[in-house]
Design an enzyme around this catalytic site. Structure first.
Site, PDB file in Angstrom:
ATOM      1  N   CYS A   1      13.541  81.455  87.850  1.00  0.00           N
ATOM      2  CA  CYS A   1      12.213  81.222  88.429  1.00  0.00           C
ATOM      3  C   CYS A   1      11.379  80.549  87.343  1.00  0.00           C
ATOM      4  CB  CYS A   1      11.601  82.514  88.962  1.00  0.00           C
ATOM      5  SG  CYS A   1      11.171  83.759  87.737  1.00  0.00           S
TER       6      CYS A   1
ATOM      7  N   HIS B   1      28.005 102.532  74.441  1.00  0.00           N
ATOM      8  CA  HIS B   1      27.125 101.892  75.418  1.00  0.00           C
ATOM      9  C   HIS B   1      27.422 102.336  76.849  1.00  0.00           C
ATOM     10  CE1 HIS B   1      25.772  99.516  72.110  1.00  0.00           C
ATOM     11  NE2 HIS B   1      27.024  99.146  71.861  1.00  0.00           N
TER      12      HIS B   1
ATOM     13  N   HIS C   1      25.775  95.216  75.256  1.00  0.00           N
ATOM     14  CA  HIS C   1      25.196  96.564  75.243  1.00  0.00           C
ATOM     15  C   HIS C   1      24.790  97.063  76.629  1.00  0.00           C
ATOM     16  CE1 HIS C   1      24.023  96.860  70.691  1.00  0.00           C
ATOM     17  NE2 HIS C   1      25.248  96.392  70.879  1.00  0.00           N
TER      18      HIS C   1
ATOM     19  N   ASP D   1      13.782  79.931  92.657  1.00  0.00           N
ATOM     20  CA  ASP D   1      12.655  79.615  93.540  1.00  0.00           C
ATOM     21  C   ASP D   1      12.269  78.155  93.305  1.00  0.00           C
ATOM     22  OD1 ASP D   1      11.159  79.617  91.212  1.00  0.00           O
ATOM     23  OD2 ASP D   1       9.804  81.240  91.816  1.00  0.00           O
TER      24      ASP D   1
ATOM     25  N   THR E   1       9.249  81.898  85.059  1.00  0.00           N
ATOM     26  CA  THR E   1       9.284  82.640  83.790  1.00  0.00           C
ATOM     27  C   THR E   1      10.567  83.415  83.569  1.00  0.00           C
ATOM     28  OG1 THR E   1       8.324  84.552  84.891  1.00  0.00           O
ATOM     29  CG2 THR E   1       6.774  82.998  83.840  1.00  0.00           C
TER      30      THR E   1
HETATM   31  C1  RB5 Z   1       6.088  80.824  91.031  1.00  0.00           C
HETATM   32  O1  RB5 Z   1       4.915  80.089  90.897  1.00  0.00           O
HETATM   33  C2  RB5 Z   1       6.222  81.804  89.875  1.00  0.00           C
HETATM   34  O2  RB5 Z   1       5.319  82.849  90.043  1.00  0.00           O
HETATM   35  C3  RB5 Z   1       7.637  82.322  89.784  1.00  0.00           C
HETATM   36  O3  RB5 Z   1       8.509  81.256  89.620  1.00  0.00           O
HETATM   37  C4  RB5 Z   1       7.958  83.276  88.647  1.00  0.00           C
HETATM   38  O4  RB5 Z   1       7.562  82.736  87.424  1.00  0.00           O
HETATM   39  C5  RB5 Z   1       7.535  84.659  88.834  1.00  0.00           C
HETATM   40  O5  RB5 Z   1       7.792  85.560  88.015  1.00  0.00           O
END
Ligand code: RB5
Length: 155
Positions: free
Chosen positions: A69, A137, A102, A12, A71
């Site tokens: 993304c 596994h 695994h 993203d 996180t």
């Molecule tokens: C975008 O701002 C953020 O929410 C996305 O990149 C991600 O971290 C969501 O889990």
């Protein structure tokens, strides 16, 4: 160094420079990369990016997927809703290796607000180089997949 893969890669807006750097790195290693965006300046919803990569993997257009993304969390949750996908958010070389050994993960997810671009490249390298260990596994992974059909394996 792993064998060469055909990879579906997407991010993203939170991870565009990191995705560009990763794609350059992967192509430099001889992998074929299908880039599903997003474009610079674009703001997208991470579930849409996860669906593009997840569908490419289950349709056989790519052997494995890579999603980034902010996180690595939301995009992984979304990818795991695609039947046939086993996506894992990884944090280091150990989790990148173990999700293969695994869990037979076919999509790896990371956060660009958590890790530097070079760390992301290293984790993807480990993910691609690590085999599924099979053995005990195999049945556990089958139980994960059975949850998709709402037909859980009980033994
Ligand atoms: C975008 O701002 C953020 O929410 C996305 O990149 C991600 O971290 C969501 O889990």
């Amino acid at each position: 160094m792993s064998r060469s893969f055909t990879l579906a890669v997407a991010s993203d807006h939170a991870a565009i420079p990191e995705r560009f750097a990763l794609i350059e790195h992967l192509r430099g290693e001889g992998h074929e990369v299908i880039d599903f965006g997003c474009k610079e300046g674009e703001s997208v919803d991470y579930p849409d990016q996860a669906a593009l990569v997840g569908n490419a993997v289950v349709e056989g257009k790519a052997e494995r997927g890579v999603l980034i993304c902010g996180t690595g969390l939301g995009i992984c949750m979304a990818a795991n809703k695609v039947d046939g996908i086993r996506a894992a958010t990884v944090h280091d070389a150990f989790t990148a290796e173990m999700c293969r050994r695994h869990n037979d993960a076919n999509v790896v997810c990371m956060g660009a607000r958590v890790h530097a671009a070079v760390a992301i490249q290293r984790m993807v390298d480990v993910f691609l180089a690590s085999p599924f260990d099979e053995g005990r596994h195999t049945g556990r992974v089958a139980k994960i997949m059975a949850l998709e059909s709402h037909d859980p394996v009980t033994s």
